[in-house]
Design a protein around this motif. Structure first.
Motif, short mmCIF file in Angstrom:
data_model
loop_
_atom_site.label_atom_id
_atom_site.label_comp_id
_atom_site.label_asym_id
_atom_site.label_seq_id
_atom_site.Cartn_x
_atom_site.Cartn_y
_atom_site.Cartn_z
N PRO A 141 0.84 -1.20 0.00
CA PRO A 141 0.00 0.00 0.00
C PRO A 141 0.88 1.26 0.00
O PRO A 141 1.77 1.39 0.84
N TRP A 142 0.64 2.16 -0.95
CA TRP A 142 1.42 3.40 -1.04
C TRP A 142 1.37 4.18 0.26
O TRP A 142 2.37 4.74 0.71
N ALA A 143 0.20 4.23 0.90
CA ALA A 143 0.03 5.01 2.12
C ALA A 143 0.88 4.49 3.27
O ALA A 143 1.14 5.23 4.23
N GLU A 144 1.33 3.24 3.19
CA GLU A 144 2.25 2.69 4.20
C GLU A 144 3.69 2.78 3.72
O GLU A 144 4.60 3.10 4.47
N PHE A 145 3.90 2.50 2.43
CA PHE A 145 5.24 2.45 1.86
C PHE A 145 5.93 3.82 1.90
O PHE A 145 7.06 3.94 2.39
N ALA A 146 5.28 4.84 1.38
CA ALA A 146 5.93 6.15 1.26
C ALA A 146 6.37 6.70 2.62
O ALA A 146 7.53 7.10 2.76
N PRO A 147 5.50 6.73 3.64
CA PRO A 147 5.97 7.23 4.94
C PRO A 147 7.12 6.39 5.52
O PRO A 147 8.03 6.95 6.15
N ALA A 148 7.10 5.09 5.29
CA ALA A 148 8.19 4.24 5.79
C ALA A 148 9.52 4.57 5.10
O ALA A 148 10.57 4.63 5.74
N VAL A 149 9.46 4.81 3.79
CA VAL A 149 10.67 5.20 3.05
C VAL A 149 11.17 6.55 3.56
O VAL A 149 12.37 6.72 3.83
N LEU A 150 10.28 7.50 3.70
CA LEU A 150 10.67 8.85 4.12
C LEU A 150 11.22 8.86 5.54
O LEU A 150 12.06 9.71 5.86
N ALA A 151 10.79 7.93 6.37
CA ALA A 151 11.29 7.84 7.75
C ALA A 151 12.58 7.02 7.84
O ALA A 151 13.17 6.89 8.92
N GLY A 152 13.02 6.44 6.71
CA GLY A 152 14.22 5.61 6.72
C GLY A 152 13.98 4.21 7.23
O GLY A 152 14.93 3.46 7.48
N ALA A 153 12.71 3.82 7.39
CA ALA A 153 12.38 2.51 7.94
C ALA A 153 12.24 1.44 6.87
O ALA A 153 12.17 0.25 7.20
N ARG A 154 12.19 1.84 5.61
CA ARG A 154 12.06 0.88 4.51
C ARG A 154 13.22 1.11 3.54
O ARG A 154 13.23 2.08 2.79
N PRO A 155 14.25 0.24 3.56
CA PRO A 155 15.39 0.46 2.67
C PRO A 155 15.04 0.19 1.21
O PRO A 155 14.47 -0.85 0.89
N VAL A 156 15.35 1.17 0.36
CA VAL A 156 15.15 1.07 -1.08
C VAL A 156 16.32 1.76 -1.78
O VAL A 156 17.16 2.38 -1.13
N SER A 157 16.34 1.68 -3.09
CA SER A 157 17.41 2.31 -3.87
C SER A 157 17.46 3.81 -3.59
O SER A 157 16.46 4.42 -3.24
N PRO A 158 18.63 4.43 -3.78
CA PRO A 158 18.74 5.87 -3.50
C PRO A 158 17.85 6.72 -4.40
O PRO A 158 17.30 7.73 -3.94
N TRP A 159 17.66 6.32 -5.66
CA TRP A 159 16.77 7.11 -6.52
C TRP A 159 15.33 6.97 -6.07
O TRP A 159 14.56 7.92 -6.15
N CYS A 160 14.96 5.80 -5.58
CA CYS A 160 13.60 5.59 -5.10
C CYS A 160 13.32 6.49 -3.90
O CYS A 160 12.24 7.09 -3.81
N VAL A 161 14.27 6.62 -2.98
CA VAL A 161 14.09 7.50 -1.82
C VAL A 161 13.80 8.93 -2.28
O VAL A 161 12.84 9.57 -1.82
N LEU A 162 14.60 9.42 -3.21
CA LEU A 162 14.44 10.79 -3.70
C LEU A 162 13.12 10.95 -4.47
O LEU A 162 12.43 11.98 -4.32
N GLN A 163 12.77 9.96 -5.28
CA GLN A 163 11.52 10.04 -6.04
C GLN A 163 10.31 9.98 -5.11
O GLN A 163 9.35 10.74 -5.31
N VAL A 164 10.34 9.11 -4.12
CA VAL A 164 9.22 9.01 -3.19
C VAL A 164 8.98 10.34 -2.49
O VAL A 164 7.84 10.77 -2.31
N ALA A 165 10.06 11.04 -2.12
CA ALA A 165 9.90 12.34 -1.47
C ALA A 165 9.17 13.31 -2.39
O ALA A 165 8.27 14.04 -1.94
N GLU A 166 9.52 13.33 -3.66
CA GLU A 166 8.85 14.24 -4.61
C GLU A 166 7.42 13.77 -4.91
O GLU A 166 6.51 14.59 -5.04
N LEU A 167 7.23 12.46 -5.04
CA LEU A 167 5.89 11.93 -5.32
C LEU A 167 4.93 12.17 -4.16
O LEU A 167 3.75 12.46 -4.37
N TRP A 168 5.42 12.05 -2.94
CA TRP A 168 4.58 12.27 -1.76
C TRP A 168 4.04 13.69 -1.75
O TRP A 168 2.92 13.95 -1.30
#
Length: 190
Positions: A141-168
């Motif tokens: 679920p995006w509503a769970e994934f994005a906040p977890a990535v932004l909090a550093g709790a869900r490790p993903v690729s570095p581009w994904c971290v940056l993209q998720v911040a802009e997409l959020w």
């Protein structure tokens, strides 16, 4: 041999290079794309990169990434790679981050340096991952994934971290994100 499109700082194509030779400690700026695929419930299709990939092997990331071929526009390149990597055809695509750019360095010194427009896709079928490209998939679920990535709790690729911040910033419902104009793409991606 797969080719990537080399870019100047304004996103204009200035040449090509073999994909296998372009990723190193001094990777030149080149054209890429990323896509985020969702089902009707707003779940994101995550992929884990194949373990033998040169850049970020075995790392979880967005649905599909790749490089347009010389002379290939970004949207057709996304569609081509969705078939090749995930066996997904007829995906409804929208451009959401036309001017995304990043640079990231792996622990071994290999660098990614890309202008990388980001697309959202809506899918109705299940992926059939190509093991040469994708090690595993997961619907989240995006509503769970994005906040977890932004909090550093869900490790993903570095581009994904940056993209998720802009997409959020576009809103919490990925199916309601505004679409961007293709006129905002780097010239080589249009």
């Amino acid at each position: 041999m797969e080719q990537v499109v080399l870019l100047d700082e304004s996103g204009v194509a200035i040449g090509t290079a073999d994909k296998l030779s372009v990723h190193h400690a001094s990777t030149p700026l080149h054209l890429a794309f990323s896509s985020y695929l969702f089902d009707g419930a707003g779940r994101l299709l995550l992929t884990r990169r194949a373990l033998h990939k040169k850049t970020w092997p075995g790392v979880w990331t967005n649905s599909c990434c790749g490089h347009p071929a010389p002379g290939e526009a970004a949207a057709p390149a996304v569609r081509r790679r969705l078939v090749e990597e995930l066996g997904l055809e007829d995906v409804d695509l929208d451009l959401v981050l036309p001017a995304f750019r990043y640079r990231a360095e792996m622990e071994n010194g290999v660098v990614e340096n890309e202008m990388c427009p980001v697309f959202r896709g809506l899918v109705t079928g299940e992926p059939r991952p190509n093991p040469d490209e994708v090690d595993a998939v997961e619907w989240v679920p995006w509503a769970e994934f994005a906040p977890a990535v932004l909090a550093g709790a869900r490790p993903v690729s570095p581009w994904c971290v940056l993209q998720v911040a802009e997409l959020w910033e576009l809103g919490s419902d990925p199916l309601a994100w505004p679409t961007a104009s293709a006129a905002a793409l780097p010239p080589a991606a249009a």
